[in-house]
Write an enzyme that holds these catalytic residues in place. Structure first.
Site: not given
Length: 470
Positions: A285, A319
């Site tokens: 992430d 991300h």
């Protein structure tokens, strides 16, 4: 003569008054000079020279013996003696939750591994925590501290959360999302968020055993004078380094790796005076995500993240490289990013802002310079007011004063991607002296007030644009 002296006196008072006003106004100006003022305040803690080896408290480095009590007893003895260094020597030490106390440096020696249990019962009793921006009682993080000061995790060893889709990560939902019969976090997550919106007292928001909200790896809550240095951290259940409502934090030469769901590398939340330096993030992430609480509960606490310096870091997969949000309701201000390296087709964005009108919050004074990007899968700059729930609330976000200088990117999908609300355009975005190559799509710019491009090349086309608004 007396009259002249009186006139001279009032002139002097006037001039001094103007000078005072100027100085006061000038002190509120945030620019790259502010970074050094922040760094001057960030002082890593120091510890007495006492040493407490966990072997003397019964720890066994065979990777099987439960060393939880031995480690925590060593930490307690060290703190009660006035502080010092708790040494984890070479070996593999199996453990549950570790509770760090004031004036203790938990030192992970070279060749040492803390191998954390994946049994949820090893993280009981529940502790006061923030879970995705909402306060509650939940499983302890793997290493936890509450209201402590002068604490550290240092050394050259390894912290292994041992997480996989066979244990913690499955609580997010299975990797392929096909097995819907397995228990997961959705019901508990929805309940917690509703409790936050309904102002349920925090003492009644109790999760833990029988529930499925994963713990973070390291969470220091309401702590002062924090150092994390030198160690490697892998396979966290969820967010990896998560200081909350804490101050004077140094995170230096830390390597974070793990590709489970929501395994953000470092998430300072409602923190002040933070240095993240010489670190490497390779995550499932966001690499670094700066936060300040979610929706109503974030506004109830109402503490921003501010004065954060990020230097000489490497971002590989994730991300986003440096991210603001999405739990951002308390606001973020004064973030300085420089001399970083980002590179992976699986790194979605370089600088990312994610919010919506349920989050609200003010994000301002974000500075980035001297960043080299080999490749990103998506955008170099992405500002999104429609993240997750979109424009479904009444708390309009504000983003202003974003400055990017000397940003070099060799490949990406978009150079600039901005979608804001017409009632709240993004204000004062400046990109200068930057080169973006091999950009596949045209910029998307919706609702911006004062976009400035100075000596910016996108696919070899030079842009010099002043005060563009739409």
């Amino acid at each position: 003569m007396r009259k002249n002296k009186i006139i001279l006196f009032f002139v002097l008072v006037y001039v001094l008054g103007l000078n005072y006003v100027f100085c006061q106004n000038n002190s509120n100006i945030v620019n790259w000079g502010t970074e050094q003022k922040i760094l001057n305040r960030i002082i890593p803690p120091k510890f007495p020279k006492r040493e407490f080896n966990i072997l003397k408290f019964g720890a066994v480095g065979d990777g099987k013996t439960d060393c939880t009590n031995a480690i925590n007893n060593a930490i307690k003895a060290c703190s009660e003696s006035g502080g010092g260094k708790v040494i984890v020597p070479e070996g593999v030490f199996f453990t549950g939750a570790i509770y760090l106390k004031s004036n203790v440096n938990l030192y992970i020696s070279k060749g040492a591994t803390l191998k954390f249990s994946t049994d949820p019962e090893k993280y009981l009793p529940v502790v006061f925590t923030r879970w995705e921006g909402v306060e509650c009682y939940n499983y302890s993080s793997l290493i936890y501290a509450y209201n402590e000061s002068n604490i550290a995790i240092t050394g050259e060893g390894l912290l292994d959360g041992c997480s996989s889709y066979e244990n913690w990560w499955a609580w997010k939902g299975t990797k392929d999302n096909k097995d819907t019969l397995k228990p997961n976090q959705k019901k508990d997550r929805d309940l917690l968020f509703k409790m936050g919106e309904d102002n349920v007292p925090v003492e009644n928001r109790v999760f833990g055993l029988g529930h499925y909200l994963r713990p973070n790896f390291i969470q220091f809550y309401k702590c002062k004078n924090v150092l994390i240095s030198g160690i490697k951290i892998i396979n966290s259940p969820m967010w990896v380094i998560h200081p909350v409502l804490s101050q004077n934090i140094s995170i230096i030469r830390v390597h974070v790796e793990g590709f489970g769901p929501n395994t953000d590398g470092c998430d300072p939340e409602s923190c002040k005076d933070v240095l993240i330096k010489d670190c490497c993030f390779n995550n499932g992430d966001d690499c670094i995500a700066i936060k300040s609480g979610r929706n109503n509960d974030g506004r109830r606490v109402g503490i921003p993240s501010e004065n954060i310096v990020i230097k000489n870091c490497t971002m590989i997969e994730g991300h986003g490289g440096v991210v603001m949000g999405s739990e951002i309701s308390g606001g973020v201000r004064n973030v300085f990013v420089q001399n970083c390296w980002m590179n992976s087709p699986n790194l979605d964005r370089a600088l990312r802002f994610k919010t919506n009108s349920l989050r609200g919050g003010l994000i301002e004074n974000i500075f980035m310079k001297n960043v080299k990007i080999g490749q990103v899968g998506g955008e170099i700059l992405r500002i999104d007011y429609y993240y997750e729930e979109g424009d479904a609330g009444t708390f309009t976000p504000i983003i202003r004063n974003v400055n990017m200088d000397n940003i070099i990117c060799n490949e990406g999908k978009y150079a600039i991607w901005i979608k804001a609300y017409d009632r709240s355009p993004v204000e004062n975005i400046t990109i200068s002296n930057s080169v973006f190559k091999n950009i596949k799509e045209e910029n998307i710019i919706e609702n911006v007030k004062s976009l400035n491009l100075k000596n910016v090349k996108i696919n070899n086309k030079l842009y010099n644009i002043k005060n563009f608004s739409n």
